[in-house]
Design a protein around this motif. Sequence first.
Motif, PDB file in Angstrom:
ATOM      1  N   PRO A 187       0.848  -1.203   0.000  1.00 27.94           N
ATOM      2  CA  PRO A 187       0.000   0.000   0.000  1.00 27.94           C
ATOM      3  C   PRO A 187       0.882   1.251   0.000  1.00 27.94           C
ATOM      4  CG  PRO A 187       0.014  -1.032   2.163  1.00 27.94           C
ATOM      5  CD  PRO A 187       0.779  -1.946   1.257  1.00 27.94           C
ATOM      6  N   LEU A 188       0.388   2.336  -0.569  1.00 31.54           N
ATOM      7  CA  LEU A 188       1.088   3.606  -0.484  1.00 31.54           C
ATOM      8  C   LEU A 188       1.172   3.951   1.010  1.00 31.54           C
ATOM      9  CD1 LEU A 188       2.022   5.374  -2.864  1.00 31.54           C
ATOM     10  CD2 LEU A 188      -0.002   6.781  -2.497  1.00 31.54           C
ATOM     11  N   PRO A 189       2.291   4.517   1.490  1.00 30.81           N
ATOM     12  CA  PRO A 189       2.378   4.847   2.923  1.00 30.81           C
ATOM     13  C   PRO A 189       1.120   5.599   3.377  1.00 30.81           C
ATOM     14  CG  PRO A 189       4.441   5.371   1.818  1.00 30.81           C
ATOM     15  CD  PRO A 189       3.483   4.930   0.751  1.00 30.81           C
ATOM     16  N   VAL A 259      15.338   0.177  -0.848  1.00 33.40           N
ATOM     17  CA  VAL A 259      14.101  -0.467  -1.328  1.00 33.40           C
ATOM     18  C   VAL A 259      13.723  -1.632  -0.403  1.00 33.40           C
ATOM     19  CG1 VAL A 259      13.014  -1.738  -3.211  1.00 33.40           C
ATOM     20  CG2 VAL A 259      14.522   0.187  -3.731  1.00 33.40           C
ATOM     21  N   LEU A 260      14.724  -2.413  -0.014  1.00 32.38           N
ATOM     22  CA  LEU A 260      14.436  -3.569   0.849  1.00 32.38           C
ATOM     23  C   LEU A 260      13.950  -3.123   2.226  1.00 32.38           C
ATOM     24  CD1 LEU A 260      17.318  -5.989  -0.175  1.00 32.38           C
ATOM     25  CD2 LEU A 260      14.917  -6.037  -0.874  1.00 32.38           C
ATOM     26  N   GLU A 261      14.414  -1.963   2.673  1.00 28.32           N
ATOM     27  CA  GLU A 261      13.912  -1.463   3.963  1.00 28.32           C
ATOM     28  C   GLU A 261      12.413  -1.162   3.864  1.00 28.32           C
ATOM     29  OE1 GLU A 261      16.158   1.688   5.942  1.00 28.32           O
ATOM     30  OE2 GLU A 261      14.402   2.164   7.171  1.00 28.32           O
ATOM     31  N   VAL A 262      12.004  -0.576   2.740  1.00 31.17           N
ATOM     32  CA  VAL A 262      10.569  -0.278   2.545  1.00 31.17           C
ATOM     33  C   VAL A 262       9.752  -1.568   2.609  1.00 31.17           C
ATOM     34  CG1 VAL A 262       8.859   0.490   0.842  1.00 31.17           C
ATOM     35  CG2 VAL A 262      10.915   1.858   1.243  1.00 31.17           C
ATOM     36  N   LEU A 263      10.318  -2.608   2.046  1.00 29.96           N
ATOM     37  CA  LEU A 263       9.628  -3.904   2.013  1.00 29.96           C
ATOM     38  C   LEU A 263       9.337  -4.431   3.428  1.00 29.96           C
ATOM     39  CD1 LEU A 263       8.761  -5.688  -0.320  1.00 29.96           C
ATOM     40  CD2 LEU A 263      10.898  -6.948  -0.084  1.00 29.96           C
ATOM     41  N   GLN A 264      10.181  -4.033   4.381  1.00 37.33           N
ATOM     42  CA  GLN A 264       9.971  -4.473   5.767  1.00 37.33           C
ATOM     43  C   GLN A 264       8.810  -3.728   6.422  1.00 37.33           C
ATOM     44  OE1 GLN A 264      11.795  -7.080   6.710  1.00 37.33           O
ATOM     45  NE2 GLN A 264      12.741  -6.834   4.688  1.00 37.33           N
ATOM     46  N   GLY A 265       8.333  -2.662   5.768  1.00 32.77           N
ATOM     47  CA  GLY A 265       7.266  -1.855   6.356  1.00 32.77           C
ATOM     48  C   GLY A 265       7.869  -0.658   7.067  1.00 32.77           C
ATOM     49  N   SER A 267       7.309   3.787   8.133  1.00 38.69           N
ATOM     50  CA  SER A 267       6.359   4.894   8.272  1.00 38.69           C
ATOM     51  C   SER A 267       6.482   5.822   7.063  1.00 38.69           C
ATOM     52  CB  SER A 267       6.667   5.679   9.539  1.00 38.69           C
ATOM     53  OG  SER A 267       7.945   6.293   9.399  1.00 38.69           O
ATOM     54  N   SER A 268       5.518   6.707   6.906  1.00 39.49           N
ATOM     55  CA  SER A 268       5.567   7.689   5.816  1.00 39.49           C
ATOM     56  C   SER A 268       6.801   8.570   5.971  1.00 39.49           C
ATOM     57  CB  SER A 268       4.317   8.558   5.837  1.00 39.49           C
ATOM     58  OG  SER A 268       3.185   7.735   5.922  1.00 39.49           O
ATOM     59  N   GLN A 269       7.072   8.932   7.230  1.00 37.22           N
ATOM     60  CA  GLN A 269       8.250   9.739   7.564  1.00 37.22           C
ATOM     61  C   GLN A 269       9.535   9.061   7.062  1.00 37.22           C
ATOM     62  OE1 GLN A 269       7.318  12.286   9.838  1.00 37.22           O
ATOM     63  NE2 GLN A 269       9.276  13.293   9.423  1.00 37.22           N
ATOM     64  N   ARG A 270       9.670   7.791   7.390  1.00 38.48           N
ATOM     65  CA  ARG A 270      10.872   7.040   7.026  1.00 38.48           C
ATOM     66  C   ARG A 270      10.960   6.857   5.512  1.00 38.48           C
ATOM     67  NH1 ARG A 270      15.950   6.548   7.609  1.00 38.48           N
ATOM     68  NH2 ARG A 270      16.761   4.519   6.980  1.00 38.48           N
ATOM     69  N   PHE A 271       9.825   6.613   4.887  1.00 38.34           N
ATOM     70  CA  PHE A 271       9.806   6.476   3.423  1.00 38.34           C
ATOM     71  C   PHE A 271      10.369   7.753   2.801  1.00 38.34           C
ATOM     72  CE2 PHE A 271       7.708   3.787   0.076  1.00 38.34           C
ATOM     73  CZ  PHE A 271       8.193   4.499  -1.004  1.00 38.34           C
ATOM     74  N   GLY A 272       9.915   8.887   3.322  1.00 39.72           N
ATOM     75  CA  GLY A 272      10.394  10.183   2.824  1.00 39.72           C
ATOM     76  C   GLY A 272      11.892  10.338   3.026  1.00 39.72           C
ATOM     77  N   GLU A 273      12.373   9.929   4.189  1.00 39.80           N
ATOM     78  CA  GLU A 273      13.819  10.027   4.460  1.00 39.80           C
ATOM     79  C   GLU A 273      14.608   9.184   3.468  1.00 39.80           C
ATOM     80  OE1 GLU A 273      13.205  10.501   9.297  1.00 39.80           O
ATOM     81  OE2 GLU A 273      14.322   8.757   8.545  1.00 39.80           O
ATOM     82  N   LEU A 274      14.071   8.017   3.140  1.00 38.69           N
ATOM     83  CA  LEU A 274      14.763   7.135   2.188  1.00 38.69           C
ATOM     84  C   LEU A 274      14.790   7.771   0.795  1.00 38.69           C
ATOM     85  CD1 LEU A 274      13.305   3.721   3.428  1.00 38.69           C
ATOM     86  CD2 LEU A 274      15.698   4.476   3.606  1.00 38.69           C
ATOM     87  N   MET A 275      13.710   8.475   0.435  1.00 41.70           N
ATOM     88  CA  MET A 275      13.708   9.179  -0.862  1.00 41.70           C
ATOM     89  C   MET A 275      14.762  10.288  -0.860  1.00 41.70           C
ATOM     90  SD  MET A 275       9.625   9.402  -1.639  1.00 41.70           S
ATOM     91  CE  MET A 275       9.717  10.091  -3.299  1.00 41.70           C
ATOM     92  N   ASN A 276      14.833  11.031   0.234  1.00 42.85           N
ATOM     93  CA  ASN A 276      15.848  12.092   0.329  1.00 42.85           C
ATOM     94  C   ASN A 276      17.257  11.511   0.225  1.00 42.85           C
ATOM     95  OD1 ASN A 276      13.785  13.922   0.719  1.00 42.85           O
ATOM     96  ND2 ASN A 276      14.038  14.033   2.954  1.00 42.85           N
ATOM     97  N   ALA A 277      17.471  10.386   0.916  1.00 42.60           N
ATOM     98  CA  ALA A 277      18.791   9.742   0.883  1.00 42.60           C
ATOM     99  C   ALA A 277      19.097   9.245  -0.527  1.00 42.60           C
ATOM    100  CB  ALA A 277      18.829   8.584   1.873  1.00 42.60           C
ATOM    101  N   SER A 278      18.071   8.782  -1.216  1.00 42.61           N
ATOM    102  CA  SER A 278      18.244   8.332  -2.598  1.00 42.61           C
ATOM    103  C   SER A 278      18.715   9.493  -3.472  1.00 42.61           C
ATOM    104  CB  SER A 278      16.920   7.769  -3.132  1.00 42.61           C
ATOM    105  OG  SER A 278      17.010   7.539  -4.515  1.00 42.61           O
TER     106      SER A 278
END
Length: 356
Positions: A187-189, A259-265, A267-278
């Motif tokens: 699901p989308l965050p 990407v694999l971290e997202v797969l673990q589930g 938060s929206s906050q963390r997803f955003g941080e991963l995009m910034n890091a990307s």
Amino acid sequence: MNFQQKFHKPTEIEASAPGRVNLLGEHTDYNDGFVLPTAIPLRTTVQLGLSNNEQHHFYSENLDEYANILDIHHTPSGFASYIFGCIEVLKKQEYTIPFLNVYVKSSIPIGSGLSSSAALEVATLRALRQLLNLPIDDVAIAQLAQQAEIHYAGVQCGIMDQMAASLADTDHILFLDTRTLERRLLPLPSGTEIVVIDSGVARTLASSGYNKRRAECEEAAQLLRVKALRDITEVEAVEALPELLRKRARHVVTENSRVLEVLQGVSSQRFGELMNASHTSLRDDYEVSVPVLDRLVAILQKTPGVFGARLTGAGFGGACVALVTAGEGKAIVTKVLEQYELTGDRGQILVPIITR
Ligand code: ADP
Ligand code: MG
């Protein structure tokens, strides 16, 4: 113009497919890695009917182009090659395809990196499946669509775009392992929506830069004695490489782990941080960003309601994607674009759809 006016008969079947944007997992597909695209609310619709004669007739409303296929042993050029390719790949599966009238319309901007090509292929194949009751599933549709693009449109593409157009929807992200084709719909965050802004900067260096990065990754994999960089899971392993290759490999390894971290589930906050890091990794290690993209991403990242933002696509220009608070997308992109354009750059809001 509509189907009836063009072909003087009513439509028999209609099907559609969405465009896509990749949220995380950039430049990982040719390293056998992981990607995370989602569908966008822009779609291509294909209407079909039987032709009155022994010829295919294709019309694109967007291009206002008409193609009359007189000789089915000769692949046409331009947009017709995509539709023709879809028909031909089905014939190769031993299906009998009649002569057709095909009408295409789309809200996806063509050539902006939102994959209008995969949407056209998947919509065409879905319409043919429906018209002829073909026993093919959505994964097969994606694979046939990729074959059509490679062998008939002449574009050497991976499978991500077609899989996203065929399997994802706007509420779900498609996790895809590009080596094994293992996939999962996530699901989308919660409480978020996606926005996409085109920087207005053409991707001039994109193809030469892309080929160079691919070669660098292959060289890095060879030096590390693995089939592809996907096989490196510990970022420390890249330290042994010469500096340039170390940076390239580090992007791929860390991007896969994001990407694999997202797969673990997450938060929206963390997803955003991963995009910034990307984005930081694409800018500093992979070096495929340009100053305007960095500026647009920085404006997005500073704007309240934005969880994270990064360039999307191959880089060197093109679009940026951000994850934002649900319901605030329109207000956010309007404000961001205003600020972006203060210095004379001209961007374009691609998602959400804003009718002025
Ligand atoms: P994108 O990033 O949009 O997929 P591509 O270069 O891969 O860019 O594909 C664009 C091509 O796909 C167009 O040049 C055209 O041939 C075909 N195409 C996509 N959408 C349409 C459409 N609505 N009508 C006609 N052709 C289309
Ligand atoms: Mg494409």
